[in-house]
Design a protein around this motif. Structure first.
Motif, PDB file in Angstrom:
ATOM      1  N   ASP A 353       0.847  -1.194   0.000  1.00 43.63           N
ATOM      2  CA  ASP A 353       0.000   0.000   0.000  1.00 43.63           C
ATOM      3  C   ASP A 353       0.886   1.249   0.000  1.00 43.63           C
ATOM      4  O   ASP A 353       1.794   1.357   0.811  1.00 43.63           O
ATOM      5  CB  ASP A 353      -0.877  -0.025   1.263  1.00 43.63           C
ATOM      6  CG  ASP A 353      -1.961   1.017   1.198  1.00 43.63           C
ATOM      7  OD1 ASP A 353      -2.104   1.652   0.129  1.00 43.63           O
ATOM      8  OD2 ASP A 353      -2.662   1.192   2.208  1.00 43.63           O
ATOM      9  N   LEU A 354       0.628   2.153  -0.923  1.00 43.31           N
ATOM     10  CA  LEU A 354       1.480   3.341  -1.023  1.00 43.31           C
ATOM     11  C   LEU A 354       0.744   4.604  -0.587  1.00 43.31           C
ATOM     12  O   LEU A 354       1.168   5.704  -0.877  1.00 43.31           O
ATOM     13  CB  LEU A 354       1.964   3.502  -2.473  1.00 43.31           C
ATOM     14  CG  LEU A 354       2.698   2.312  -3.086  1.00 43.31           C
ATOM     15  CD1 LEU A 354       3.007   2.572  -4.533  1.00 43.31           C
ATOM     16  CD2 LEU A 354       3.979   2.033  -2.319  1.00 43.31           C
ATOM     17  N   ARG A 355      -0.383   4.410   0.095  1.00 38.74           N
ATOM     18  CA  ARG A 355      -1.210   5.557   0.453  1.00 38.74           C
ATOM     19  C   ARG A 355      -0.426   6.637   1.198  1.00 38.74           C
ATOM     20  O   ARG A 355       0.464   6.333   1.975  1.00 38.74           O
ATOM     21  CB  ARG A 355      -2.372   5.104   1.348  1.00 38.74           C
ATOM     22  CG  ARG A 355      -3.531   4.603   0.576  1.00 38.74           C
ATOM     23  CD  ARG A 355      -4.556   3.918   1.460  1.00 38.74           C
ATOM     24  NE  ARG A 355      -5.389   3.091   0.626  1.00 38.74           N
ATOM     25  CZ  ARG A 355      -6.371   3.571  -0.127  1.00 38.74           C
ATOM     26  NH1 ARG A 355      -6.650   4.849  -0.108  1.00 38.74           N
ATOM     27  NH2 ARG A 355      -7.062   2.768  -0.890  1.00 38.74           N
ATOM     28  N   GLY A 356      -0.777   7.889   0.939  1.00 38.74           N
ATOM     29  CA  GLY A 356      -0.106   8.991   1.611  1.00 38.74           C
ATOM     30  C   GLY A 356      -0.770  10.296   1.233  1.00 38.74           C
ATOM     31  O   GLY A 356      -1.885  10.298   0.693  1.00 38.74           O
ATOM     32  N   THR A 357      -0.083  11.397   1.507  1.00 39.37           N
ATOM     33  CA  THR A 357      -0.637  12.712   1.205  1.00 39.37           C
ATOM     34  C   THR A 357      -0.136  13.177  -0.159  1.00 39.37           C
ATOM     35  O   THR A 357       1.058  13.369  -0.356  1.00 39.37           O
ATOM     36  CB  THR A 357      -0.227  13.707   2.308  1.00 39.37           C
ATOM     37  OG1 THR A 357      -0.619  13.162   3.557  1.00 39.37           O
ATOM     38  CG2 THR A 357      -0.893  15.054   2.107  1.00 39.37           C
ATOM     39  N   PHE A 358      -1.041  13.301  -1.083  1.00 35.97           N
ATOM     40  CA  PHE A 358      -0.697  13.716  -2.446  1.00 35.97           C
ATOM     41  C   PHE A 358      -1.765  14.678  -2.954  1.00 35.97           C
ATOM     42  O   PHE A 358      -2.847  14.781  -2.377  1.00 35.97           O
ATOM     43  CB  PHE A 358      -0.666  12.501  -3.389  1.00 35.97           C
ATOM     44  CG  PHE A 358       0.374  11.472  -3.047  1.00 35.97           C
ATOM     45  CD1 PHE A 358       1.680  11.612  -3.489  1.00 35.97           C
ATOM     46  CD2 PHE A 358       0.038  10.359  -2.288  1.00 35.97           C
ATOM     47  CE1 PHE A 358       2.645  10.648  -3.185  1.00 35.97           C
ATOM     48  CE2 PHE A 358       0.988   9.400  -1.969  1.00 35.97           C
ATOM     49  CZ  PHE A 358       2.295   9.544  -2.423  1.00 35.97           C
ATOM     50  N   ASP A 359      -1.426  15.342  -4.065  1.00 34.05           N
ATOM     51  CA  ASP A 359      -2.418  16.143  -4.784  1.00 34.05           C
ATOM     52  C   ASP A 359      -2.878  15.251  -5.940  1.00 34.05           C
ATOM     53  O   ASP A 359      -2.182  15.131  -6.948  1.00 34.05           O
ATOM     54  CB  ASP A 359      -1.747  17.424  -5.288  1.00 34.05           C
ATOM     55  CG  ASP A 359      -2.605  18.169  -6.290  1.00 34.05           C
ATOM     56  OD1 ASP A 359      -3.810  17.876  -6.380  1.00 34.05           O
ATOM     57  OD2 ASP A 359      -2.058  19.041  -6.991  1.00 34.05           O
ATOM     58  N   PRO A 360      -4.044  14.598  -5.792  1.00 27.50           N
ATOM     59  CA  PRO A 360      -4.417  13.573  -6.779  1.00 27.50           C
ATOM     60  C   PRO A 360      -4.565  14.130  -8.203  1.00 27.50           C
ATOM     61  O   PRO A 360      -4.128  13.501  -9.155  1.00 27.50           O
ATOM     62  CB  PRO A 360      -5.738  13.011  -6.251  1.00 27.50           C
ATOM     63  CG  PRO A 360      -6.195  13.929  -5.184  1.00 27.50           C
ATOM     64  CD  PRO A 360      -5.028  14.717  -4.702  1.00 27.50           C
ATOM     65  N   ASP A 361      -5.173  15.333  -8.334  1.00 23.78           N
ATOM     66  CA  ASP A 361      -5.338  15.918  -9.672  1.00 23.78           C
ATOM     67  C   ASP A 361      -3.991  16.214 -10.308  1.00 23.78           C
ATOM     68  O   ASP A 361      -3.781  15.989 -11.493  1.00 23.78           O
ATOM     69  CB  ASP A 361      -6.138  17.219  -9.594  1.00 23.78           C
ATOM     70  CG  ASP A 361      -7.618  16.944  -9.424  1.00 23.78           C
ATOM     71  OD1 ASP A 361      -7.990  15.760  -9.543  1.00 23.78           O
ATOM     72  OD2 ASP A 361      -8.378  17.897  -9.169  1.00 23.78           O
ATOM     73  N   GLY A 362      -3.089  16.732  -9.473  1.00 25.74           N
ATOM     74  CA  GLY A 362      -1.754  17.057  -9.967  1.00 25.74           C
ATOM     75  C   GLY A 362      -1.045  15.806 -10.470  1.00 25.74           C
ATOM     76  O   GLY A 362      -0.504  15.781 -11.577  1.00 25.74           O
ATOM     77  N   LEU A 363      -1.084  14.748  -9.653  1.00 27.88           N
ATOM     78  CA  LEU A 363      -0.422  13.498 -10.041  1.00 27.88           C
ATOM     79  C   LEU A 363      -1.016  12.936 -11.319  1.00 27.88           C
ATOM     80  O   LEU A 363      -0.300  12.447 -12.191  1.00 27.88           O
ATOM     81  CB  LEU A 363      -0.565  12.460  -8.924  1.00 27.88           C
ATOM     82  CG  LEU A 363       0.447  12.517  -7.790  1.00 27.88           C
ATOM     83  CD1 LEU A 363       0.291  11.282  -6.913  1.00 27.88           C
ATOM     84  CD2 LEU A 363       1.871  12.603  -8.321  1.00 27.88           C
ATOM     85  N   TYR A 364      -2.346  13.021 -11.413  1.00 30.02           N
ATOM     86  CA  TYR A 364      -3.034  12.507 -12.597  1.00 30.02           C
ATOM     87  C   TYR A 364      -2.512  13.232 -13.838  1.00 30.02           C
ATOM     88  O   TYR A 364      -2.117  12.605 -14.829  1.00 30.02           O
ATOM     89  CB  TYR A 364      -4.542  12.710 -12.425  1.00 30.02           C
ATOM     90  CG  TYR A 364      -5.375  12.161 -13.561  1.00 30.02           C
ATOM     91  CD1 TYR A 364      -5.723  10.805 -13.596  1.00 30.02           C
ATOM     92  CD2 TYR A 364      -5.822  12.986 -14.576  1.00 30.02           C
ATOM     93  CE1 TYR A 364      -6.482  10.296 -14.631  1.00 30.02           C
ATOM     94  CE2 TYR A 364      -6.589  12.477 -15.611  1.00 30.02           C
ATOM     95  CZ  TYR A 364      -6.919  11.139 -15.633  1.00 30.02           C
ATOM     96  OH  TYR A 364      -7.674  10.637 -16.665  1.00 30.02           O
ATOM     97  N   ASN A 365      -2.462  14.551 -13.758  1.00 29.66           N
ATOM     98  CA  ASN A 365      -2.000  15.347 -14.900  1.00 29.66           C
ATOM     99  C   ASN A 365      -0.546  15.077 -15.229  1.00 29.66           C
ATOM    100  O   ASN A 365      -0.158  15.045 -16.392  1.00 29.66           O
ATOM    101  CB  ASN A 365      -2.182  16.825 -14.589  1.00 29.66           C
ATOM    102  CG  ASN A 365      -3.284  17.399 -15.427  1.00 29.66           C
ATOM    103  OD1 ASN A 365      -3.147  17.464 -16.643  1.00 29.66           O
ATOM    104  ND2 ASN A 365      -4.369  17.761 -14.791  1.00 29.66           N
ATOM    105  N   LEU A 366       0.257  14.917 -14.172  1.00 24.35           N
ATOM    106  CA  LEU A 366       1.679  14.602 -14.358  1.00 24.35           C
ATOM    107  C   LEU A 366       1.820  13.320 -15.182  1.00 24.35           C
ATOM    108  O   LEU A 366       2.540  13.261 -16.180  1.00 24.35           O
ATOM    109  CB  LEU A 366       2.312  14.445 -12.966  1.00 24.35           C
ATOM    110  CG  LEU A 366       3.777  14.032 -12.816  1.00 24.35           C
ATOM    111  CD1 LEU A 366       4.318  14.600 -11.511  1.00 24.35           C
ATOM    112  CD2 LEU A 366       3.971  12.541 -12.800  1.00 24.35           C
ATOM    113  N   LEU A 367       1.062  12.293 -14.766  1.00 21.75           N
ATOM    114  CA  LEU A 367       1.180  11.002 -15.449  1.00 21.75           C
ATOM    115  C   LEU A 367       0.602  11.059 -16.861  1.00 21.75           C
ATOM    116  O   LEU A 367       1.148  10.456 -17.785  1.00 21.75           O
ATOM    117  CB  LEU A 367       0.494   9.921 -14.609  1.00 21.75           C
ATOM    118  CG  LEU A 367       1.247   9.575 -13.327  1.00 21.75           C
ATOM    119  CD1 LEU A 367       0.374   8.776 -12.375  1.00 21.75           C
ATOM    120  CD2 LEU A 367       2.516   8.796 -13.641  1.00 21.75           C
TER     121      LEU A 367
END
Lengths: 474, 117
Positions: A353-367
């Motif tokens: 499990d890699l759960r943590g504090t992230f900006d999900p929209d940002g990560l989505y756009n990055l990927l």
């Protein structure tokens, strides 16, 4: 009361200190002019009354000690003049002996040291102020001797540079074994002038800092240079901003060019539609309309990417975000499009499990940007011998706790001249397709997460982009 | 016989716009998407006029122009620059005309006609 003996020569009366002769009971027998001026006529009164308005002798009275042992004694006291001014004095008591060698009376000499005391206090206050300044300025400061050995350094310097590396500035700041060419400190020792330069130094944590260094002479009373002080101001942030501004300027110029091309496409589309309508040419109308649609899409994508790069969008961090889930979504988004282009988009996720504090929209756009780039790298791969194209999409936790996202393709690879400026020039080599700022979005999101973006590429072999995001400190 | 115009731009939509404008006026057109292709088309097609974008991948417009102008025959072909890059007028020595993107078809055609006369 008996007539006082001629206890001291008359010339002592004009001495620039308080002189009095006292008997065993500490009664004043005689006093000089200065004493009379500041404390009044007090012959016959007790000295503790005169000096301090006390009813008993002071503890550790030097005069009493002299009566006891016949020796000279001294001490410091605070006394009050008849005008009420408190002054600090050094008191020395000297015995006067009778013909049998016994102490008959004591001369008390008090020298006013108020001014000396006050200067001394000011001096130590100044020293403290300087020390505080030395320690609290947000600069690295060190003082070096002629051999470039560090004599003194402020707290910040000691915190950030590893003094266990050696005793010379070049050991500590640069991890070198000998002095630098063009050493500022040597120049200052030679000409007594201040010098400055820009340096890149590495702290004990491995951070590279851009610093402006000033060297200035430290002189003794004879104006000889005894040491040189170096003051380092951190301009890493300034440099970064400067760099960003330059990049932004270039980006705006590139953007303007891109927007003009889009406008040209839009106007071209309208022109082709109109021409088609005039000649009732359905095919031309369709073709023109496609041009309009395509360029409207381009402009909206450009604006979206631009918004991502601007301050408009603040990252919104959420707890308990599963990065594996985001990677899965991006995989799902692109699987079909990749397959159409004959690309196998593979998913390789960490089991834990890699759960943590992230900006999900940002990560989505990055990927989305990284995978989009990888697909283009495969689609535009000029190598016709390659049988198939594969993109690996990975997400795993590293040994140091950071979460790493990897997008690896076996596409065209990035030529050296382009690789050198993929982050800098945010330009696009993709003509109509690219907005030229996709990697800027990637970099911005990574930085917002305190992470970084790196890549390995071999022209003709492929490219791997890695985004590493350290665990978020709360 | 109608005059032949070589349109060089890396963007397909830009090429389409320019060729549509030219063809509507009865010009013959050939297109190229980069400098290398443009050099090849220039020597095989022998156009009467070249419309050139100065910022292109592969071989840039300026590089193409340098090579073209060294060629005895091709060097004489008039060039109209159409570009969104600042300083576009500096790269080609004596362009017949310079246009910023997007073009105004009427003004553009007037310049084409003048360059070909």
């Amino acid at each position: 009361m008996t007539e006082p003996v001629q206890s001291y020569p008359r010339w002592m009366g004009v001495m620039p200190c308080y002189l009095s002769v006292q008997d065993r009971q500490l009664r004043i027998i005689e006093a000089n002019n200065l004493f009379v001026r500041d404390f009044g006529e007090h012959v016959g009164n007790f000295c503790y009354q005169v000096y301090k308005d006390n009813q008993a002798p002071c503890p550790d009275c030097p005069v009493l000690q002299t009566f006891q042992d016949g020796q000279v004694h001294s001490g410091e006291e605070k006394v009050t003049t008849r005008e009420g001014k408190v002054i600090e004095v050094v008191v020395t008591s000297t015995p006067l002996l009778d013909e049998n060698g016994r102490v008959s009376s004591v001369i008390e000499m008090s020298t006013n040291i108020s001014e000396v005391k006050s200067l001394r206090r000011k001096l130590s206050q100044t020293r403290r102020d300087y020390k505080r300044l030395f320690e609290s300025v947000p600069c690295y400061i060190c003082v070096l001797d002629r051999d470039l050995v560090i004599q003194e350094a402020n707290t910040l310097y000691k915190e950030h540079f590893d003094s266990s590396r050696g005793t010379h500035c070049y050991d500590v700041c640069k991890g070198r074994k000998n002095r630098c060419d063009d050493c500022l400190v040597e120049k200052t020792f030679a000409d007594g002038q201040s010098h400055s330069s820009e340096e890149r130094l590495t702290t004990r944590n491995g951070h590279t800092l851009n610093l402006v260094v000033h060297s200035m002479p430290v002189r003794d009373e004879e104006r000889n240079i005894t040491a040189v002080m170096e003051v380092f101001t951190d301009i890493t942030e300034v440099k970064r901003l400067q760099h960003q501004l330059t990049m932004m300027g270039r980006a705006v110029a590139g953007m303007a060019h891109r927007i003009k091309n889009i406008l040209m496409g839009l106007e071209g589309g309208i022109f082709v539609v109109n021409t088609g309508m005039e000649s009732d040419d359905r095919e031309a109308m369709d073709e023109g309309w496609e041009m309009v649609e395509r360029n409207v899409k381009r402009v909206s994508r450009l604006v979206k990417d631009l918004l991502y790069c601007s301050k408009e969008r603040k990252p919104s961090f959420e707890d308990d975000v599963c990065p594996r889930e985001i990677v899965r979504q991006v995989h799902e988004l692109y699987t079909e499009r990749a397959a159409e282009a004959g690309i196998d988009l593979r998913l390789d996720l960490d089991q834990q499990d890699l759960r943590g504090t992230f900006d999900p929209d940002g990560l989505y756009n990055l990927l989305v940007n990284l995978v989009g780039n990888a697909i283009d790298a495969c689609r535009f791969d000029p190598d016709e011998k390659k049988r198939s194209h594969t993109i690996q999409l990975r997400c795993r936790r590293q040994a140091d706790g950071a979460v790493a996202f990897e997008v690896e393709d076996n596409g065209a690879g990035i030529p050296d001249d382009v690789a050198a400026k993929v982050f800098e020039d945010f330009f696009s080599t993709k003509g109509t397709e690219g907005t030229g700022i996709g990697l800027l979005v990637v970099q911005k999101v990574a930085e917002e997460h305190g992470g970084k973006v790196t890549f390995d590429t071999k022209p003709g072999i492929g490219t791997r982009f890695t985004v590493t995001i350290p665990p978020r400190q709360v | 016989m109608s005059k032949k115009v070589l349109v060089i731009d890396d963007e397909a939509d830009v090429r389409k716009f320019i060729t549509a404008v030219l063809e509507k006026e009865g010009y013959q057109t050939v297109t190229a998407g980069d400098g290398a292709e443009a050099l090849e088309k220039a020597s095989t097609e022998r156009p009467d006029l070249i419309i050139l974008d100065l910022q292109m991948p592969e071989k840039t417009g300026t590089d193409f122009h340098r090579k073209l102008s060294r060629d005895k025959n091709l060097g004489q072909i008039p060039i109209i620059v159409v570009s969104g890059v600042a300083g576009r007028h500096l790269a080609v020595k004596k362009p017949a005309a310079v246009f910023d993107k997007p073009i105004d078809p009427a003004k553009f055609l007037a310049a084409v006609e003048k360059a070909l006369s």
